[in-house]
Structure formats: structure tokens, C-alpha cells
Write an enzyme that holds these catalytic residues in place. Sequence first.
Site, PDB file in Angstrom:
ATOM      1  N   CYS A  91       0.864  -1.189   0.000  1.00 54.24           N
ATOM      2  CA  CYS A  91       0.000   0.000   0.000  1.00 54.24           C
ATOM      3  C   CYS A  91       0.895   1.232   0.000  1.00 54.24           C
ATOM      4  O   CYS A  91       2.106   1.141   0.135  1.00 54.24           O
ATOM      5  CB  CYS A  91      -0.879   0.013   1.245  1.00 54.24           C
ATOM      6  SG  CYS A  91      -1.778  -1.498   1.490  1.00 54.24           S
ATOM      7  N   ARG A 127       1.419   1.686  -5.909  1.00 55.01           N
ATOM      8  CA  ARG A 127       1.564   0.705  -4.821  1.00 55.01           C
ATOM      9  C   ARG A 127       0.230   0.101  -4.410  1.00 55.01           C
ATOM     10  O   ARG A 127       0.164  -0.818  -3.609  1.00 55.01           O
ATOM     11  CB  ARG A 127       2.226   1.365  -3.604  1.00 55.01           C
ATOM     12  CG  ARG A 127       3.633   1.881  -3.830  1.00 55.01           C
ATOM     13  CD  ARG A 127       4.203   2.479  -2.569  1.00 55.01           C
ATOM     14  NE  ARG A 127       4.259   1.500  -1.508  1.00 55.01           N
ATOM     15  CZ  ARG A 127       5.237   0.593  -1.387  1.00 55.01           C
ATOM     16  NH1 ARG A 127       6.211   0.572  -2.277  1.00 55.01           N
ATOM     17  NH2 ARG A 127       5.232  -0.282  -0.421  1.00 55.01           N
ATOM     18  N   TRP A 150      -3.806  -1.564  -1.224  1.00 51.89           N
ATOM     19  CA  TRP A 150      -3.802  -2.797  -2.025  1.00 51.89           C
ATOM     20  C   TRP A 150      -4.317  -3.864  -1.080  1.00 51.89           C
ATOM     21  O   TRP A 150      -3.588  -4.343  -0.207  1.00 51.89           O
ATOM     22  CB  TRP A 150      -2.393  -3.105  -2.505  1.00 51.89           C
ATOM     23  CG  TRP A 150      -2.345  -4.298  -3.416  1.00 51.89           C
ATOM     24  CD1 TRP A 150      -2.026  -5.574  -3.067  1.00 51.89           C
ATOM     25  CD2 TRP A 150      -2.668  -4.338  -4.795  1.00 51.89           C
ATOM     26  NE1 TRP A 150      -2.120  -6.406  -4.151  1.00 51.89           N
ATOM     27  CE2 TRP A 150      -2.508  -5.676  -5.238  1.00 51.89           C
ATOM     28  CE3 TRP A 150      -3.069  -3.390  -5.724  1.00 51.89           C
ATOM     29  CZ2 TRP A 150      -2.732  -6.078  -6.549  1.00 51.89           C
ATOM     30  CZ3 TRP A 150      -3.293  -3.775  -7.026  1.00 51.89           C
ATOM     31  CH2 TRP A 150      -3.118  -5.110  -7.431  1.00 51.89           C
ATOM     32  N   ASN A 210       0.722  -0.638   6.202  1.00 51.28           N
ATOM     33  CA  ASN A 210       1.071  -1.405   4.995  1.00 51.28           C
ATOM     34  C   ASN A 210       1.739  -2.676   5.484  1.00 51.28           C
ATOM     35  O   ASN A 210       2.745  -2.614   6.185  1.00 51.28           O
ATOM     36  CB  ASN A 210       2.029  -0.602   4.114  1.00 51.28           C
ATOM     37  CG  ASN A 210       2.537  -1.444   2.939  1.00 51.28           C
ATOM     38  OD1 ASN A 210       1.903  -2.427   2.556  1.00 51.28           O
ATOM     39  ND2 ASN A 210       3.681  -1.071   2.385  1.00 51.28           N
ATOM     40  N   GLY A 211       1.144  -3.825   5.176  1.00 52.32           N
ATOM     41  CA  GLY A 211       1.723  -5.110   5.595  1.00 52.32           C
ATOM     42  C   GLY A 211       0.614  -6.055   6.027  1.00 52.32           C
ATOM     43  O   GLY A 211      -0.559  -5.850   5.727  1.00 52.32           O
ATOM     44  N   GLU A 214       7.470 -21.207 -19.390  1.00 48.14           N
ATOM     45  CA  GLU A 214       7.458 -19.826 -18.894  1.00 48.14           C
ATOM     46  C   GLU A 214       8.680 -19.072 -19.409  1.00 48.14           C
ATOM     47  O   GLU A 214       8.596 -17.915 -19.806  1.00 48.14           O
ATOM     48  CB  GLU A 214       7.402 -19.805 -17.370  1.00 48.14           C
ATOM     49  CG  GLU A 214       7.531 -18.442 -16.727  1.00 48.14           C
ATOM     50  CD  GLU A 214       6.495 -17.421 -17.193  1.00 48.14           C
ATOM     51  OE1 GLU A 214       5.517 -17.795 -17.858  1.00 48.14           O
ATOM     52  OE2 GLU A 214       6.697 -16.222 -16.927  1.00 48.14           O
ATOM     53  N   LYS A 273       8.405 -15.557 -21.588  1.00 48.90           N
ATOM     54  CA  LYS A 273       9.062 -14.312 -21.150  1.00 48.90           C
ATOM     55  C   LYS A 273       9.943 -13.746 -22.260  1.00 48.90           C
ATOM     56  O   LYS A 273       9.896 -12.570 -22.583  1.00 48.90           O
ATOM     57  CB  LYS A 273       9.914 -14.581 -19.898  1.00 48.90           C
ATOM     58  CG  LYS A 273       9.143 -14.688 -18.612  1.00 48.90           C
ATOM     59  CD  LYS A 273       8.658 -13.375 -18.112  1.00 48.90           C
ATOM     60  CE  LYS A 273       7.190 -13.052 -18.126  1.00 48.90           C
ATOM     61  NZ  LYS A 273       6.137 -13.931 -18.138  1.00 48.90           N
ATOM     62  N   GLU A 303       7.721 -12.449 -25.274  1.00 53.34           N
ATOM     63  CA  GLU A 303       6.775 -11.330 -25.115  1.00 53.34           C
ATOM     64  C   GLU A 303       7.474 -10.000 -24.878  1.00 53.34           C
ATOM     65  O   GLU A 303       6.879  -8.954 -25.122  1.00 53.34           O
ATOM     66  CB  GLU A 303       5.751 -11.598 -24.015  1.00 53.34           C
ATOM     67  CG  GLU A 303       6.280 -11.655 -22.616  1.00 53.34           C
ATOM     68  CD  GLU A 303       5.133 -11.786 -21.591  1.00 53.34           C
ATOM     69  OE1 GLU A 303       4.072 -11.187 -21.777  1.00 53.34           O
ATOM     70  OE2 GLU A 303       5.334 -12.517 -20.612  1.00 53.34           O
ATOM     71  N   HIS A 314      11.238 -35.674 -32.439  1.00 50.42           N
ATOM     72  CA  HIS A 314      10.027 -35.922 -33.252  1.00 50.42           C
ATOM     73  C   HIS A 314       9.690 -34.744 -34.134  1.00 50.42           C
ATOM     74  O   HIS A 314       8.537 -34.547 -34.505  1.00 50.42           O
ATOM     75  CB  HIS A 314       8.859 -36.249 -32.310  1.00 50.42           C
ATOM     76  CG  HIS A 314       9.092 -37.478 -31.495  1.00 50.42           C
ATOM     77  ND1 HIS A 314       9.144 -38.746 -32.037  1.00 50.42           N
ATOM     78  CD2 HIS A 314       9.360 -37.619 -30.175  1.00 50.42           C
ATOM     79  CE1 HIS A 314       9.399 -39.625 -31.077  1.00 50.42           C
ATOM     80  NE2 HIS A 314       9.538 -38.973 -29.942  1.00 50.42           N
ATOM     81  N   LYS A 342      -1.824  -5.782 -19.945  1.00 48.61           N
ATOM     82  CA  LYS A 342      -1.540  -6.409 -18.653  1.00 48.61           C
ATOM     83  C   LYS A 342      -2.633  -7.396 -18.264  1.00 48.61           C
ATOM     84  O   LYS A 342      -2.390  -8.435 -17.711  1.00 48.61           O
ATOM     85  CB  LYS A 342      -1.391  -5.348 -17.557  1.00 48.61           C
ATOM     86  CG  LYS A 342      -1.049  -5.914 -16.190  1.00 48.61           C
ATOM     87  CD  LYS A 342       0.242  -6.709 -16.225  1.00 48.61           C
ATOM     88  CE  LYS A 342       0.511  -7.423 -14.934  1.00 48.61           C
ATOM     89  NZ  LYS A 342       1.600  -8.418 -15.082  1.00 48.61           N
TER      90      LYS A 342
HETATM   91  C1  AGP Z   1       2.476 -13.031 -18.819  1.00 48.55           C
HETATM   92  O1  AGP Z   1       3.731 -12.397 -18.743  1.00 48.55           O
HETATM   93  C2  AGP Z   1       1.467 -12.266 -19.635  1.00 48.55           C
HETATM   94  N1  AGP Z   1       1.310 -10.941 -19.148  1.00 48.55           N
HETATM   95  C3  AGP Z   1       0.155 -13.035 -19.788  1.00 48.55           C
HETATM   96  O2  AGP Z   1       0.461 -14.308 -20.308  1.00 48.55           O
HETATM   97  C4  AGP Z   1      -0.669 -13.228 -18.498  1.00 48.55           C
HETATM   98  O3  AGP Z   1      -0.027 -14.125 -17.658  1.00 48.55           O
HETATM   99  C5  AGP Z   1      -2.038 -13.807 -18.902  1.00 48.55           C
HETATM  100  O4  AGP Z   1      -2.707 -12.846 -19.708  1.00 48.55           O
HETATM  101  C6  AGP Z   1      -2.922 -14.150 -17.707  1.00 48.55           C
HETATM  102  O5  AGP Z   1      -3.190 -13.005 -16.968  1.00 48.55           O
HETATM  103  P1  AGP Z   1      -3.866 -13.183 -15.507  1.00 48.55           P
HETATM  104  O6  AGP Z   1      -2.886 -13.940 -14.669  1.00 48.55           O
HETATM  105  O7  AGP Z   1      -4.081 -11.780 -15.019  1.00 48.55           O
HETATM  106  O8  AGP Z   1      -5.146 -13.937 -15.686  1.00 48.55           O
END
Ligand code: AGP
Length: 610
Positions: free
Chosen positions: A2, A27, A74, A100-101, A483, A487, A490, A506, A605
Site C-alpha cells: 500500500c 503501490r 492494495w 502497509n503489511g 514460462e 518471457k 513477449e 520428433h 496487462k
Molecule cells: C504473462 O507475462 C502475460 N502478461 C500473460 O500471459 C498473463 O499471464 C495472462 O494474460 C494471464 O493473466 P492473468 O494472470 O491476469 O489472468
Amino acid sequence: MCGIVGYVGDKEAAPIILDGLKRLEYRGYDSAGIAICDGSHITLRKSMGRLVKLEEAIRHEMPKGSCGMGHTRWATHGKPSDLNAHPHSDCTGEIVMVHNGIFENYSEVRDMLVAEGHVMSSETDTEVLAHLIESNYADDLATAVRESLKQVRGSYAIVVMSEREPGKLVAARKDSPLIAGFGEGENFLASDIPALLPHTRQMCVVNDGEVVELDKKQIRFTKLDGTPVEKKPMTVNWNIEAAEKGGYRHFMLKEIHEQPRAIRETLSGRIAPDGRYVNVQELAISDDYNRQLRRVQLIACGTASYACQVGRYYIEKFAGLPASVEVGSEFRYSGPIMGPETLVVAVSQSGETADTLAAIREAKSHGCKVVAITNVVGSSVSREADMVMYTYAGPEIAVASTKAYLTQIEALCLLGLDLGQRRGYIDRDRVMSVAGELKEMSAKIETIFRKNESWIEGFANENHEMPQAFFIGRGLDFATSLEGALKLKEISYVHAEAYAAGELKHGTLALVTEGTLVVALVTQPSLREKMLSNIQEVKARGAFVLAIAPEGDAELSKHVDEAVYVPRTVPELMPILAVVPLQLFAYYMAVARGNDVDKPRNLAKSVTVE
Ligand code: AGP
């Protein structure tokens, strides 16, 4: 995570505090509030929603006074609401505070206070401390605060004031950040530097276990036992933008480095002090339900789905239940065959991903109970699920998910352990060995930053023009590879694919040519020999192999071109450590390629549309 601001001086406090909160909205932003003392009376105003909502509410009746505090929230304990917004006060309204905590033992302290006649008006852990300070108050606020903090466990940055001691703020810190700012005839407190920069560059970081007493003339620091602490202010030369990123170049790097704290806070209160058992209080399932439970279906999208690939392993190994993973966009149209015997676990950082939300509704239409694992209190996913287990990673600003992913894996591990305990499938010693290692994760991640980060940055700079990369692994390492590849794709825009190492022959092996980068995850002892033969396969076609492996496996370096060694832990938790070098690699590749790291092209996001 927060945002807190405190001010005491000769100016009107409210505008200064509101401006400071605005600079801390990154925050947390699900509710906001301020409390101002005019020398005898405290006026408290707060509201759910973003700060602008509070500003509109008080625009024509700004509280008067030159001492006060503010908070942008938050949510952790208690959903976002007007009542749960900070500041909180004691029974009389004379003692007011922000926090905050997380107080781990707030429910037992609340029960004690309620038994003494205190009346709580919110669901928060913070309000409990305000009443505890009231119960400990004799004639000095700082003493009452110190006494109260000895009775609570958890993390905190708090600011407290009382009508009985106008013109004075008392603050304290343990694990959550707090900074004191020195002005001319005025003094400040804040969670983070940006809030103070318009007023002063003379600041002190409040350290764990320190208590601060400030008025407009002076700032005094003591320990919890009242022993004075001498501190010298530092001069901060950051600009505002640098300060919001905590001095890091991008939010993504800041959030990678916040992972040790995020892990600690997500663990907080979920493992008994002696480590012997895990207690996911949110997992409210009856013994009858437990007996009818036959399988677990994990549902998520993107990075969260890769966390589920790790989580699936935990549920099978720790709870003995068959588990499978489906991405939300597929599950919702797949006509799933399921019923009350299936527990659905939906994972979503934002809690607003449309495909995951739709999948939850589909699952519930089949009579399944749904557990949500999410980072946002009060999010749509949290409201539609039957049970909610929060990760406490704090707001994740960068589009590329890092700290949320790590805390999702951690939450799934705790869920698997707790399910396993309830089903009698896992014994206490096994729980203790895994839970004990979970507590070590934060320190081990810090070691990776110290030992590996600069090499990874250099390696990325040297290889930032590579056209493609492959990530290979087996078992849990395959989940981590997924993952790692995402990373890199993207944020650096380098095409990358993750492959189960045994699958290469394969088809994909046809793409491996001289100099192709292959990142090989070799963290699972039982699969190491198999991985060595897969490494030979790609080396024979000219690949450049970068291995990620546990410290101590020096022999591996004879088979690969480079190796990043991470601290050792139980094999089950290696995904938490192995992914950190991959996050750093993707970050530094994107920086070297001049990309907009925090806002990569074409991406959002939170994907709230199909
Ligand atoms: C991950 O780096 C991406 N931003 C994206 O794959 C994200 O994880 C996905 O859209 C799911 O989002 P969420 O966890 O908010 O549901």
C-alpha cells in the site's frame, strides 16, 4: 503493498498528503483515505475506489489541519470497501492509523480485544492494532505503539496519531518500507521516495524494528524497547520517474527483485511457526467433500497457466489426486466432462482475464467447486469463485508477469500440501521438509541476484541479435521451459519455443542448426541422465547450450557451452529458483534490443476480452 504518507508542519496537511498519495498509487489503488488533525480534533475521510474518487468527495470540504496521514490501499485482509479503507481508528476515534503489511496473529488479538469490549467496524487486521494501541495507551502514544507492536506478529509500516497528542506522528517499520523526510519546520513520512521528492531530498530509511516520533521540529528514532537510535539523513538525487521504479530502470526489473518479499508475504500465516504443517485457511472444504473429491482441474491463461503446469505436479505428488491443466480459452468451449467430484483451481494475477472467468462459470455450471488463486482482492475471479487464496505479490505493473508467477507456484504448492494433509496422503515430515524449504526461497532468490545477474546481463548483451531460441526440459523443468520461452518472446520479440526435451527428435530438431541457442533446464536429479542425452542431441547439430542447474553439478559444465548454477533446494521447488535466471535473461535481452520492456507491443496487462 500500500502507499502511506504522513505530514506535520505549518501548512495545510490535506493537499500535501493527497499529492503524496497520487505519487504512490502504483503501490495500490483499490481504496484511499486521509485523516487530518486541526490541533484538537481528527477528521477522517475515506472511500473505496481510486484516489480521484476521494479527492472528488472532499474537494469542497477539505479537512483542515497541519498534521495528518493518508493511505492508498492494495487489499489483503478484507475486500475493498469504504469500511475497510484506511485510516482506521480505535473505539473513541481519538487514535487513528494507517498500515502497509500483514498482521499474522490479528484474529487472536481481535478476539482478545472484543472480549475486553472493543467494537470493530471493519474486517481488517489494521483496525485491530488501532484498538490494541488504545488498550495500551496510558499517557504517551509512542510508548503505547511500542508496547502494542510487541504483541503482534507480521509485517508493518504504520503511522499513528492521537487527538490527545496533536501535532505528533508516531511510525514504525518491520518488513514493509517506510521513509522519513526532513523539512524546514515540517517533517514527512512515506512508503516510498516519490511522495517526498517535491518537499525534501533529505531522507532516512526507517529500518526494521525502529519506531519514529516526529513533530514539525524534530524526528526521533528509537528501537522497540525505547533505546534511542542516531540516524543521519541521506540526500536523494533521483527524479520522480526513477523513484517510482525504486531506482530500477523498469518496473519489470523492480518486480523481479521484489520476488523475495512477495514470496515471504504470500507465505505469511500459512505455515505453522514450527514449520510442521501448512494451513490454507481459505480452503474451506468439508471432510465429506474431501471424500468425494476425485480429481483437480487447473484453469488459467498465459503465464498463470504455466504456473498451473507446476501446480499440477504438486497436487498429484502431495495430494495423490489426478490433476490436469487447461487454458481458459480452450476449456470454456471443450464441453468438459466433470461434476462435483472435480475441484477446479482458477489462477489469475489480475482476476479479470475473460477466458479464465468464462471457464469458472462453465465449471460451476457442472456443479464443481472453484478455488481462485489471484493477486487482486475483490477482483471478478475472486467474487465468482467459491474459495479464494490470495497471493500477496503487490501490484504488478509490468505486462510481463514475474513476481505473480512465482507466488502462484508458491500458492499452488501450499494448496497441494494442505490438500495432501487433509487427505492423509502426505506425512508431517514430508510437509515439513517442503514447507521448511519454502521459507528459504527468498534468501536463495537473493543469492541468484548476487551471483548470476551480472553474467546474465552480459550474456544477453552479447547474444541480443539471435533470431530464435529453444527451451527444453523434462517434468517440472518442462513447465519452467514454457514460462522461460514466453518471457523471452513477449518482451524481446525473439521467437522462442519450449519443448519437452524427449520430444525434440520428433520434429523440432530439424530447426536446430549451428549456433542455435538451446536453454536446457537440468534441475531434476531423476531426469538428469536423460537430459544429458538430449543435450548431446542438440550439440551434435551445432546448438549453443546454456544450462540452468543446481549448484554443485560441476560435471554438467563439460557437456554444455555455459551453465547458470542456482542454489540447491528440494527438486519440487527448483521451478521457483530456475525461472529467475530466465526472467533476467528475457529482461536484459529486451533492454539490449531497445524494446519497451514494461509495455511490450500488442500486449495488455490484463486481457479482459475474448
Ligand atoms: C504473462 O507475462 C502475460 N502478461 C500473460 O500471459 C498473463 O499471464 C495472462 O494474460 C494471464 O493473466 P492473468 O494472470 O491476469 O489472468
